[in-house]
Structure formats: structure tokens, C-alpha cells
Design a protein around this motif. Structure first.
Motif, PDB file in Angstrom:
ATOM      1  N   ASP A 139       0.845  -1.188   0.000  1.00 11.03           N
ATOM      2  CA  ASP A 139       0.000   0.000   0.000  1.00 11.03           C
ATOM      3  C   ASP A 139       0.889   1.250   0.000  1.00 11.03           C
ATOM      4  O   ASP A 139       2.113   1.157   0.159  1.00 11.03           O
ATOM      5  N   PRO A 140       0.319   2.439  -0.196  1.00 15.19           N
ATOM      6  CA  PRO A 140       1.144   3.654  -0.273  1.00 15.19           C
ATOM      7  C   PRO A 140       1.951   3.950   0.982  1.00 15.19           C
ATOM      8  O   PRO A 140       2.951   4.670   0.914  1.00 15.19           O
ATOM      9  N   ALA A 141       1.536   3.403   2.122  1.00 15.47           N
ATOM     10  CA  ALA A 141       2.273   3.617   3.359  1.00 15.47           C
ATOM     11  C   ALA A 141       3.433   2.650   3.530  1.00 15.47           C
ATOM     12  O   ALA A 141       4.194   2.755   4.502  1.00 15.47           O
ATOM     13  N   GLY A 142       3.580   1.694   2.626  1.00 14.42           N
ATOM     14  CA  GLY A 142       4.679   0.743   2.701  1.00 14.42           C
ATOM     15  C   GLY A 142       4.344  -0.564   3.384  1.00 14.42           C
ATOM     16  O   GLY A 142       5.234  -1.413   3.570  1.00 14.42           O
ATOM     17  N   ASN A 143       3.082  -0.779   3.750  1.00 13.63           N
ATOM     18  CA  ASN A 143       2.681  -2.074   4.304  1.00 13.63           C
ATOM     19  C   ASN A 143       2.543  -3.093   3.177  1.00 13.63           C
ATOM     20  O   ASN A 143       2.076  -2.760   2.082  1.00 13.63           O
ATOM     21  N   PHE A 144       2.919  -4.332   3.448  1.00 10.85           N
ATOM     22  CA  PHE A 144       2.789  -5.407   2.461  1.00 10.85           C
ATOM     23  C   PHE A 144       1.613  -6.310   2.830  1.00 10.85           C
ATOM     24  O   PHE A 144       1.367  -6.588   4.010  1.00 10.85           O
ATOM     25  N   TYR A 145       0.916  -6.797   1.791  1.00 15.19           N
ATOM     26  CA  TYR A 145      -0.173  -7.754   1.960  1.00 15.19           C
ATOM     27  C   TYR A 145       0.046  -8.910   0.990  1.00 15.19           C
ATOM     28  O   TYR A 145       0.296  -8.693  -0.202  1.00 15.19           O
ATOM     29  N   GLY A 146      -0.033 -10.140   1.499  1.00 13.54           N
ATOM     30  CA  GLY A 146       0.141 -11.313   0.660  1.00 13.54           C
ATOM     31  C   GLY A 146      -1.049 -12.244   0.761  1.00 13.54           C
ATOM     32  O   GLY A 146      -1.797 -12.230   1.744  1.00 13.54           O
ATOM     33  N   SER A 147      -1.246 -13.058  -0.265  1.00 18.89           N
ATOM     34  CA  SER A 147      -2.281 -14.097  -0.234  1.00 18.89           C
ATOM     35  C   SER A 147      -1.741 -15.332  -0.941  1.00 18.89           C
ATOM     36  O   SER A 147      -0.839 -15.243  -1.767  1.00 18.89           O
ATOM     37  N   SER A 148      -2.300 -16.489  -0.577  1.00 17.32           N
ATOM     38  CA  SER A 148      -1.879 -17.735  -1.199  1.00 17.32           C
ATOM     39  C   SER A 148      -2.967 -18.776  -0.979  1.00 17.32           C
ATOM     40  O   SER A 148      -3.708 -18.719   0.010  1.00 17.32           O
ATOM     41  N   GLU A 149      -3.074 -19.729  -1.892  1.00 13.11           N
ATOM     42  CA  GLU A 149      -4.132 -20.733  -1.791  1.00 13.11           C
ATOM     43  C   GLU A 149      -3.621 -22.008  -1.122  1.00 13.11           C
ATOM     44  O   GLU A 149      -2.451 -22.383  -1.277  1.00 13.11           O
TER      45      GLU A 149
ATOM     46  N   ALA B  49      -4.122 -15.181   3.962  1.00 12.42           N
ATOM     47  CA  ALA B  49      -3.624 -13.830   3.738  1.00 12.42           C
ATOM     48  C   ALA B  49      -2.739 -13.405   4.901  1.00 12.42           C
ATOM     49  O   ALA B  49      -2.903 -13.885   6.036  1.00 12.42           O
ATOM     50  N   TRP B  50      -1.793 -12.482   4.610  1.00 12.98           N
ATOM     51  CA  TRP B  50      -0.835 -12.015   5.610  1.00 12.98           C
ATOM     52  C   TRP B  50      -0.611 -10.516   5.459  1.00 12.98           C
ATOM     53  O   TRP B  50      -0.839  -9.943   4.388  1.00 12.98           O
ATOM     54  N   LYS B  51      -0.115  -9.900   6.515  1.00 12.68           N
ATOM     55  CA  LYS B  51       0.166  -8.464   6.503  1.00 12.68           C
ATOM     56  C   LYS B  51       1.479  -8.189   7.216  1.00 12.68           C
ATOM     57  O   LYS B  51       1.778  -8.780   8.249  1.00 12.68           O
ATOM     58  N   SER B  52       2.255  -7.254   6.651  1.00  9.62           N
ATOM     59  CA  SER B  52       3.484  -6.786   7.284  1.00  9.62           C
ATOM     60  C   SER B  52       3.422  -5.271   7.441  1.00  9.62           C
ATOM     61  O   SER B  52       3.118  -4.554   6.484  1.00  9.62           O
ATOM     62  N   THR B  53       3.720  -4.794   8.631  1.00  7.14           N
ATOM     63  CA  THR B  53       3.753  -3.358   8.895  1.00  7.14           C
ATOM     64  C   THR B  53       5.165  -2.861   9.184  1.00  7.14           C
ATOM     65  O   THR B  53       5.341  -1.702   9.574  1.00  7.14           O
ATOM     66  N   ASP B  54       6.173  -3.730   8.996  1.00  4.31           N
ATOM     67  CA  ASP B  54       7.553  -3.343   9.307  1.00  4.31           C
ATOM     68  C   ASP B  54       8.487  -3.646   8.143  1.00  4.31           C
ATOM     69  O   ASP B  54       9.559  -4.211   8.309  1.00  4.31           O
ATOM     70  N   ASN B  55       8.043  -3.272   6.937  1.00  2.00           N
ATOM     71  CA  ASN B  55       8.856  -3.417   5.722  1.00  2.00           C
ATOM     72  C   ASN B  55       9.143  -4.868   5.362  1.00  2.00           C
ATOM     73  O   ASN B  55      10.133  -5.164   4.687  1.00  2.00           O
ATOM     74  N   GLY B  56       8.279  -5.791   5.797  1.00  2.00           N
ATOM     75  CA  GLY B  56       8.435  -7.185   5.436  1.00  2.00           C
ATOM     76  C   GLY B  56       9.274  -7.997   6.385  1.00  2.00           C
ATOM     77  O   GLY B  56       9.462  -9.198   6.168  1.00  2.00           O
ATOM     78  N   ASN B  57       9.781  -7.373   7.434  1.00  2.00           N
ATOM     79  CA  ASN B  57      10.593  -8.128   8.389  1.00  2.00           C
ATOM     80  C   ASN B  57       9.769  -9.171   9.128  1.00  2.00           C
ATOM     81  O   ASN B  57      10.301 -10.190   9.579  1.00  2.00           O
ATOM     82  N   HIS B  58       8.470  -8.923   9.266  1.00  4.75           N
ATOM     83  CA  HIS B  58       7.546  -9.888   9.873  1.00  4.75           C
ATOM     84  C   HIS B  58       6.218  -9.832   9.131  1.00  4.75           C
ATOM     85  O   HIS B  58       5.803  -8.765   8.661  1.00  4.75           O
TER      86      HIS B  58
END
Length: 663
Positions: free
Chosen positions: A120-130, A145-154
């Protein structure tokens, strides 16, 4: 729809850069220099495959304008990556929802594959997988689905977007061919909408499910009718504005059309439908095309649908012609209609570009990129004219990636492009990847070009993972008879705040390390063991996070522009936003349209401090300038800095009608 009906709305600024997309599914080999191909026998991908696809669930199944006075790119440093497994074990009570990875608890286990990722524009990552057992093992646990709020470190596991399961293993009405999109504008709740799309599993191919989160992934609302036309396969999803989302998919009910359906209410209803094949190219729909992904430029709202196909109507009866032409369908009226443009047509009809899939991405300057592979080498083309004309192909991959398949791309800035693929050093010029020997070891490859709109510019290339698979990789979807552990695609996203890449991919190797523990199951084999390595029993979704080296923001700029130029009630409207992304203040701004100066008032008034955004809107255009809807015009923006130096760049803009995002 006929392209003669095209309503053209909105003029947006884009620099002299272009589009990248990738898609390829016919088998052949070639030499990289001259595109001289050696055809390889392959079953025709027409009625037989289509019928099988209908019967079975498949798994193949804003402008933030541009920057001025770019400094020289930073000395390219070799990108480095750290890798770890995500949580999301469907055999655990609660499906590992809320588990953050990596951790030291051994709970970062999942059984997912064929993932997607966005930022997203704030730099958060979102992933999905089946859940691969939905496709291969017959057990459905939906999409994760997953979310990262620390540049993908977690990454933290989110509630399952489209599952109605409870407790441990249960049933989900959807889960195949997942894709994910994130809105570029905040909703009224202060979050960016997240959209997860997947195919219906009961009954197979009945519809496209779209799940929307309005609260940053804390919860999802499921809409089981994202497709208006029934019998659907391989959907893709893209978002625009705060609440617009579009889904593209193959519809097999009567022909092989490629439809794009859009929602203006955050995925609650999908009422707008258009065929991506225009009236001049109806032969695309005759079971001789391969769908690619969908992308929307958030500044000018142009919609891009990528695909590969035959080259002309005369090839409809050619049973030996593969998808040797790469195409882009472009909508300049918000998805009401599309015009199809050829990106690259290989004169050798034995070549196919569906390996898998052709992929389109758009950078912040509006340049469009298409990435595609011939089952041997990876190529890209780019457009600086909103997809109307193209440069390329240019080869990306090089030794030791002698075979490159499953491309995906991410673009930022003005001409900065990342590309990933599964690659192996094996290539014999005879066998397709389906039949590669066990000596073929596959890894995730990462390539980067910070000047991708310069013809002949070079990509850096390195691996971003260890070995993820050995041996053959089947690319025929549900008709596969070989190994399908890697399924059909994976993805990359670049953070718009750091430029660092996040790659999400499938791995079928037994590692049993702290970062990738062996997955425990309560059905099937029960556990991923060393003896089951390189099989679906060990398939899982991994993350590769870039930790160093050059990034898509390594080229420094002082200014970024977002410009809309559109016709509203027969009157031109030019809106410009300027972001000061440099360290010093901007003392003044000047704008020229087609070489003629414009007098503009900025809010706030100059000077513009670092980090501030100024905007202006005018209905006045230079005297004598004739505007044509759909026309492309040059816009020059010059920023004078507080020290007296100037940053200047001339960009392209397309004049459109005001359909936009419909808000």
C-alpha cells in the motif's frame, strides 16, 4: 465492445517510459539473440483443454507522476535477501490466524502455494496464497492472507478472506488462483481497502469470489459474485481510488473471451462489465489466447489487461500456431471499453509467450512494462505512450538462469523496474521444463533495472532464494501429468516508501530450520519429511525480503508530480499535485503544456518545504492549443530550488474524458 465507442476521459502525465507485461504458455526453445526458435511438440490448447478446465478447478486457473532533475542512480549494490516461511497451517485449530513470522516457536508452517503480494502507499505489504490441498489433495481450506507493517521483516496471518470453515480443517467455497489488490487511496475508515480474489471451488469455476477488508485486514466481507459471466478461470484483480476494484477473468461459457468487471463500492457489487477484446480483434476469443494480469494506473485511471494470443485472424485455422504475439488491452474510460494493441509479435508462430503468465506493471510516472518468457529466456517491452506504442523486446535473463519461467514485475519512480522468475541453469534446447531431469535445480531469480525505459539498458541479476524445487515443472494447469508443486505463478512488490522488494513464492523443499520448520499435518502424510522433500507434501509459501543493495528508489529526485488532465462538461480541467521529496525547499514552480506556459496558483503558496504537497487546478489552456480526447501532449514541469538550481522534466500526458474512478 467496439473501440469506436471508446469514451476517453482524463489526461495524465507520464514520462517517456513504458509498460511491462509477461505471459507465455506454449512450449519452444530459442536462442536469445535472434529469436530463432526450435519448435517442440505440444498438444493444442484449444477445445480439449478448455473442456477440462470447465470440469475441473484450475490453478492456472497516483499517477504519482514523475520526478524532476533525477540525479544519477546510486552505485548499484548487490541486493541481499532474507527468507522465511509464513504461518497458515489449515490443520491447526484457528488456521494460525494471528501468528507472526519469523518466530522461535516453530509455528511458522503453512501448506499454501501460488501466492501474490502487493504494497500500500504507506509501505505495508499484503500477501495471499491458496491452500494447495484445495487443488491437488481435494481438501479445501480456502485462501490465506498475511500483513506486514515493518517493511516485510515480519508477516502476521490474517483471518481467512474467503473461508467459512471453523475449527480445524473445514470447507471453503473458494480458494483457487488467488490474487490480491490494495487500494491506492484511504477509505473513510482511514484504511486502504484490501481485496482478495479467488475461484469458486464448489461448484468449480462457477464464479469469482472477492473478499474485501475495510479495516486493514482485521476482517473480510465476502462477495461470491465477482464475475458477471459464468464458467470462469484464472482471475486477476486491481484497485483504484478508495473504493473501485476490477476483476478480469476468462469466461468459457461460449467462447474464450476475456472480461473485465468493475465495482465502485468496494467490491459489494460488480455491475460494469466489458470485453477486453475489441471489435477489431474478435478472433482473440477463439481459444487461442492466454490471459495475463490486470493493472490500473492510479493517476490517470487507465486500465491495462495483458494477454498473449495469435497475431491475426488468418491464424485462427492454424493448428500449429502458438501464442507468439504479446498484447495489451487498454481502457481510457474507466473500464467501459478496451482497445487492443500489439506489444510484440514474433514472426515465428512456433513461439509461445504463456509461461506463465505475461505480466504488466506501471511505474509512478505512468510508464508501462510487459514481461514475458518463451519458456527459455525472459524479455520485456516498455511503452511511454500509455500502451499505444512499444519498444522491445529486450532480454532480461542471462546465465546461470538458462531457463526462466513464471515472471512477475514491480515498478516505481520513473523507469525503475524489478522482475522475478523461477530459473534454473538447465537447458538442453529439446525438452520443455515439464520434462527436465532431477538435476535441474530451480531458484527465485531477481533482476533490477533503474533505467528500464532506456533501450538496451542493463539489468542486474542474482538469486533471492535457495533451491525451491528439483526436476520438471509442469505448466499445463489441470491437464498436467508432471510435477505441479510450483503451480503457476508467484509475485513481487516494491515498497513505495523504501523501494525495497518483497517476494512471495512457493517452495517444496524440506528444510526444518528455525525460519522454515517442517509442516505438521493431521491428514495425508502427516508431516513434511526429508523423504517427502520435492513433493506437494512439503509445498509451502515463503517470503524473501530485500535487506540491502540498490532499490527502485535508489535514483534520487526532488519532485514527484501527480497530474490529471481531463474533459469535464466539454471543458478541459488540469489538476496537478507536486510533492517535494527532496531535502530543500522549492521556491517556485513553472508548467508548460505543449511548449506554452501556464499561469497557475498553488495551494499552499510557494515556497514548498520538504515533505509538503502543493496542488493547483485550471480550466485555462494555451491559446490555439487544440485538444483531442485520447491525444497525448507534452508537459514540462520545472522546479526552482531555494539555492537557485532547477529540476526539470518533460512528460507525456493523455487527455481523457472524466469517467475516472466514478467517485
Amino acid at each position: 465492445m467496439s473501440k469506436d465507442i471508446l469514451l476517453i476521459y482524463r489526461v495524465s502525465i507520464i514520462s517517456d517510459f513504458e509498460i511491462i507485461a509477461t505471459r507465455n504458455n506454449d512450449y519452444l526453445s530459442n536462442d536469445s539473440a535472434g529469436f530463432s526458435m526450435k519448435p517442440i511438440l505440444e498438444l493444442s490448447k484449444k477445445a480439449t483443454t478448455i473442456l477440462l478446465s470447465i470440469l475441473m478447478l484450475t490453478s492456472t486457473a497516483a499517477i504519482v507522476g514523475t520526478v524532476f532533475h533525477p540525479a544519477n542512480a546510486a552505485s548499484p549494490g548487490t541486493p541481499t535477501f532474507t527468507n522465511y516461511e509464513l504461518a497458515g497451517n489449515p490443520f491447526r485449530h484457528g488456521f494460525s490466524v494471528g501468528v507472526t513470522c519469523p518466530n522461535g516457536d516453530g509455528t511458522c508452517q503453512n501448506t499454501e502455494g501460488e501466492p501474490a503480494i502487493r504494497a500500500d502507499p504507506a509501505g505495508n505489504f499484503y500477501g495471499s496464497s491458496e491452500n494447495v490441498f484445495c487443488v491437488i489433495g481435494g481438501l479445501c481450506g480456502g485462501t490465506f492472507a498475511w500483513k506486514s507493517t515493518d517493511n516485510g521483516n515480519h508477516f502476521t496471518t490474517l483471518p481467512l478472506p474467503d473461508s467459512v470453515s471453523t475449527g480445524s480443517v473445514g470447507f471453503s467455497p473458494a480458494g483457487g488462483d488467488t490474487d490480491i489488490a490494495v487500494a491506492p487511496v484511504l477509505n473513510t475508515n482511514g484504511h486502504y481497502n484490501i481485496y482478495v480474489a479467488s475461484l469458486a471451488t464448489a461448484p468449480p469455476l462457477a464464479n469469482v469470489y472477492v473478499s474485501t477488508s475495510h479495516d486493514g485486514g482485521a476482517s473480510f466481507i465476502l462477495n461470491p459474485t465477482g464475475a458477471t459471466i459464468p464458467v470462469d478461470d484464472r482471475e486477476w484483480i486491481a484497485a483504484d481510488g478508495a473504493n473501485k476494484v476490477c476483476v478480469s477473468y476468462h469466461a468459457y461459457a461460449t467462447t474464450n473471451n476475456l472480461f473485465v468487471t468493475c465495482s465502485y463500492d468496494g467490491g459489494t457489487t460488480f455491475a460494469q462489465v466489458a470485453n477486453a477484446f475489441d471489435a477489431n480483434h474478435p478472433w482473440h476469443a477463439l481459444y487461442q489466447n492466454e490471459i495475463g494480469n490486470l493493472a490500473i494506473d492510479p493517476n490517470n485511471h487507465l486500465i491495462y489487461q495483458s494477454f498473449s494470443s495469435i497475431a491475426n485472424a488468418g491464424e485462427v485455422s492454424c493448428l500449429s500456431c502458438f501464442t507468439h504475439a504479446v498484447w495489451i488491452a487498454v481502457s481510457i474510460d474507466g473500464g467501459l471499453s478496451f482497445t487492443d494493441y500489439p506489444v510484440y509479435i514474433n514472426p515465428n508462430t512456433a513461439v509461445g509467450y504463456g509461461h506463465q503468465f505475461v505480466n504488466v506493471s506501471v511505474d509512478q510516472a505512468g510508464n508501462v512494462y510487459l514481461v514475458y518468457t518463451d519458456d527459455h529466456n525472459m524479455y520485456y517491452s516498455f511503452s511511454t505512450s500509455f500502451g499505444q506504442t512499444w519498444s522491445g523486446p529486450y532480454q532480461i535473463s542471462k546465465t546461470p538462469s538458462n531457463t526462466a519461467i513464471f515472471p512477475w514485475s514491480s515498478a516505481l519512480g520513473n523507469g525503475a523496474l524489478d522482475v522475478v522468475w523461477y530459473g534454473t541453469s538447465y537447458y538442453d534446447g529439446v525438452n520443455t521444463p515439464d520434462n527436465y531431469p532431477m538435476t535441474a535445480s530451480w531458484q527465485v531469480y531477481f533482476a533490477q533495472n533503474l533505467a528500464a525505459t532506456t533501450p538496451g539498458s542493463k539489468f542486474t541479476q542474482n538469486t533471492a532464494s535457495g533451491v525451491v524445487h528439483y526436476g520438471g515443472v509442469c505448466e499445463a494447469g489441470v491437464t498436467c501429468t508432471g510435477n505441479r508443486d510450483l503451480l503457476d505463478d508467484f509475485g513481487i512488490a516494491a515498497s513505495p516508501t523504501t523501494g525495497l522488494a518483497a517476494i512471495i513464492y512457493t517452495n517444496d523443499q524440506y528444510l526444518n530450520t528455525a525460519a522454515e520448520p517442517a509442516t505438521t499435518r493431521t491428514s495425508g502424510s502427516g508431516v513434511c519429511t526429508q523423504s517427502l522433500s520435492n513433493s506437494v507434501d512439503c509445498s509451502h509459501t515463503d517470503i524473501a525480503i530485500q535487506t540491502g543493495g540498490s532499490t527502485l528508489l535508489s535514483t534520487k529526485h526532488h519532485v514527484r508530480a501527480s497530474i490529471n488532465f481531463e474533459q469535464l462538461s466539454q471543458t478541459p480541467s488540469l489538476n496537478i499535485q507536486i510533492s517535494n521529496i527532496g531535502d530543500g525547499a522549492i521556491a517556485s514552480l513553472s508548467i508548460q503544456l505543449s511548449g506554452q506556459p501556464l499561469t497557475l496558483s498553488w495551494n499552499p503558496a510557494m515556497p514548498l518545504q520538504s515533505g509538503q504537497i502543493a496542488s493547483t487546478t485550471t480550466t485555462n489552456t494555451p491559446l490555439g492549443l487544440v485538444l483531442t480526447v485520447g491525444g497525448i501532449y507534452q508537459v514540462t514541469i520545472t522546479a526552482t530550488l531555494s539555492d537557485g538550481s532547477t529540476d526539470s522534466q518533460t512528460l507525456n500526458a493523455i487527455y481523457t474524458l472524466g469517467a475516472g474512478i466514478g467517485l
